[in-house]
Write an enzyme that holds these catalytic residues in place. Structure first.
Site, short mmCIF file in Angstrom:
data_model
loop_
_atom_site.label_atom_id
_atom_site.label_comp_id
_atom_site.label_asym_id
_atom_site.label_seq_id
_atom_site.Cartn_x
_atom_site.Cartn_y
_atom_site.Cartn_z
N LYS A 16 -31.35 5.79 28.82
CA LYS A 16 -30.69 7.00 29.29
C LYS A 16 -29.17 6.85 29.36
O LYS A 16 -28.46 7.83 29.49
CB LYS A 16 -31.26 7.47 30.62
CG LYS A 16 -31.35 6.46 31.72
CD LYS A 16 -31.88 7.16 32.97
CE LYS A 16 -32.27 6.19 34.06
NZ LYS A 16 -33.54 5.53 33.82
N ARG A 17 -28.69 5.62 29.24
CA ARG A 17 -27.23 5.44 29.25
C ARG A 17 -26.62 5.65 27.86
O ARG A 17 -25.41 5.74 27.72
CB ARG A 17 -26.88 4.04 29.75
CG ARG A 17 -27.07 3.89 31.25
CD ARG A 17 -26.92 2.44 31.67
NE ARG A 17 -27.92 1.60 31.03
CZ ARG A 17 -29.19 1.50 31.43
NH1 ARG A 17 -29.60 2.20 32.46
NH2 ARG A 17 -30.04 0.73 30.80
#
Ligand code: GLU
Length: 463
Positions: free
Chosen positions: A234-235
């Site tokens: 998700k980064r």
């Protein structure tokens, strides 16, 4: 055969990831392809980690992507409730069945599932902080179960440890709630990320213990980062659906791109309407190999979709961006706005670029691109070129006729030994401050004679 029922079962514990969106999409595609039913189920048993705002993002993202669900928390349906936090009575009933058949027992405050098979005790090492300790553990020689997976083929897996059904705090564990829900919601096809394949033998054990035939499984490939190194997290840039919304990507394009993460149309097309995907989407065609997130492909598809949507649709999405940028206020000539959008659409990399590309049509207060100027100066003095053009420009009645500009340039070029191209780019720069853009004839036509002349004069005067 009974109606296909698929489900998307997110846990609202974080923002909506591209992998979750792709899982939802594949479930939706298969339900729509088969004329079945697509269900939204919220797996919110982990009360410490669930948040309402994450659930809102899930709803909004699904709607934005056009993935409508037939049954779900707000849609209702005959197999609800559709939030696990509201299904306590159903879990209690199923737990009762497992207890009655001797497959559930209590230990350390939790309720455990009892695997069938011979048991033995082993000593094993485990970590507690930095310390490595030893303990006794019970291992079960349970016979392997067969997972029928449409994507991966038959997979044989054996569990060797009992697992928790209900946690010590009374909340149902993931495996138990997930299987009970799939049974009671009459799910026929479980389509989910490959990371869940390792859970599936537990799930099949539960189906067998409950005497219910398992559904068809389809574990869809992981999405790797663009460089192929590791799973998309998700980064990573491009990982969250809200990022595409914020950057004004077209939802049609994002959905189109997601279709290609693990699936390819038979004719190999990359840009295609979702109805064509629905028509041909078979689980057996889903790839086994990991998919790769390709940001350039995403942009390319988005750019293609900008040209594909209806002009009215394009302006419905574009005008708010012009308004936000303070370029239109609503009172201007609609035909003018439409003609600007009409020429920009062909050149636009993405809607997020629109205000920057459109600015000079609406105001004289536009910036000049320094890099574009440097590039021009390498080929000559742009100010001198525009100065040479001025007399012929002033003699023109207007630019409605595309030939007018060519005549201006032809007249100026005559006898100089220069090429027409040496005049077009400086003139574009003078009127727009940019090194590129739509066809220059159209730009001049839309700007009109007065503004073209005023800008050319201002450029020549160094202002
Ligand atoms: N809540 C699980 C997840 O978000 C669902 C897994 C499944 O689809 O079975 O990963």
């Amino acid at each position: 055969m009974s109606t296909v029922r698929t489900r998307f079962a997110p846990s609202p514990t974080g923002f909506f990831h591209i992998g979750s969106a792709r899982t939802a999409l594949f479930n939706w595609l298969y339900a729509r392809h088969t004329g079945g039913c697509f269900i939204l189920r919220v797996e919110d048993t982990d009360s410490a980690r669930n948040e309402e705002r994450y659930l809102r993002v899930i709803y909004e993202s699904l709607r934005w992507l056009g993935l409508d669900w037939d049954e779900g928390p707000d849609a209702g349906g005959a197999h609800g409730p559709y939030k696990q936090s509201e299904r306590g009575a159903i879990y209690r009933e199923f737990l009762g069945r497992l207890r009655a058949s001797g497959r559930a027992y209590d230990r350390d405050g939790a309720v455990w599932f009892r695997l069938a098979g011979a048991r033995r005790v082993v000593r094993e090492k485990y970590r507690e902080g930095d310390r490595v300790l030893e303990r006794e553990a019970e291992v079960v020689d349970a016979p392997p179960v067969c997972i029928h997976d449409v994507v991966r083929g038959d997979v044989m897996r054996a569990e060797d440890r009992d697992f928790v059904l209900v946690r010590a705090n009374g909340e149902p564990g993931f495996h138990f709630a997930n299987v009970v829900d799939d049974i009671t919601m009459r799910i026929t096809h479980v389509i989910r990320g490959e990371d869940h394949l390792s859970n599936t033998s537990k799930h099949v054990e539960l189906y067998n213990a409950l005497g219910v035939p398992p559904p068809v499984f389809a574990h869809i490939p992981l999405i790797l980062k663009g460089d192929g190194r590791g799973k998309m997290s998700k980064r990573d840039r491009g990982a969250l659906i809200e990022e595409y919304q914020a950057r004004h990507f077209l939802p049609e394009a994002v959905r189109n791109f997601l279709c290609l993460l693990g699936w390819t149309p038979r004719d190999g097309r990359e840009v295609l309407p979702v109805s064509d995907v629905v028509a041909q989407f078979e689980l057996a065609d889903v790839h086994q190999a990991n998919a790769r997130f390709d940001e350039r492909k995403m942009s390319f598809i988005n750019q293609q979709w900008l040209r594909l949507i209806e002009p009215g649709e394009f302006s419905r999405r574009a005008v708010p961006l012009l308004r936000e940028a303070g370029l239109v206020a609503g009172g201007e000539n609609a035909a003018f706005v439409q003609s600007v959008l009409g020429v920009l659409r062909e050149k636009l990399p993405g809607l997020e670029d629109l205000p920057r590309f459109a600015r000079y049509f609406f105001t004289d207060e536009f910036e000049r691109d320094g890099a574009a100027r440097e590039a021009l100066e390498k080929k000559g003095d742009p100010v001198a070129r525009v100065r040479e053009l001025l007399p012929a420009l002033e003699a023109v009645a207007g630019f409605e006729d595309a030939a007018a500009l060519d005549a201006v340039v032809a007249r100026t070029v005559a006898g100089t030994g220069r090429k027409p191209g040496e005049y077009f780019a400086p003139l574009r720069y003078a009127v727009s401050g940019l090194g590129g853009g739509p066809d220059l004839h159209s730009v001049l036509r839309i700007l009109g004679r007065d503004r073209v002349l005023a800008r050319a004069r201002r450029f020549v005067s160094g202002a």
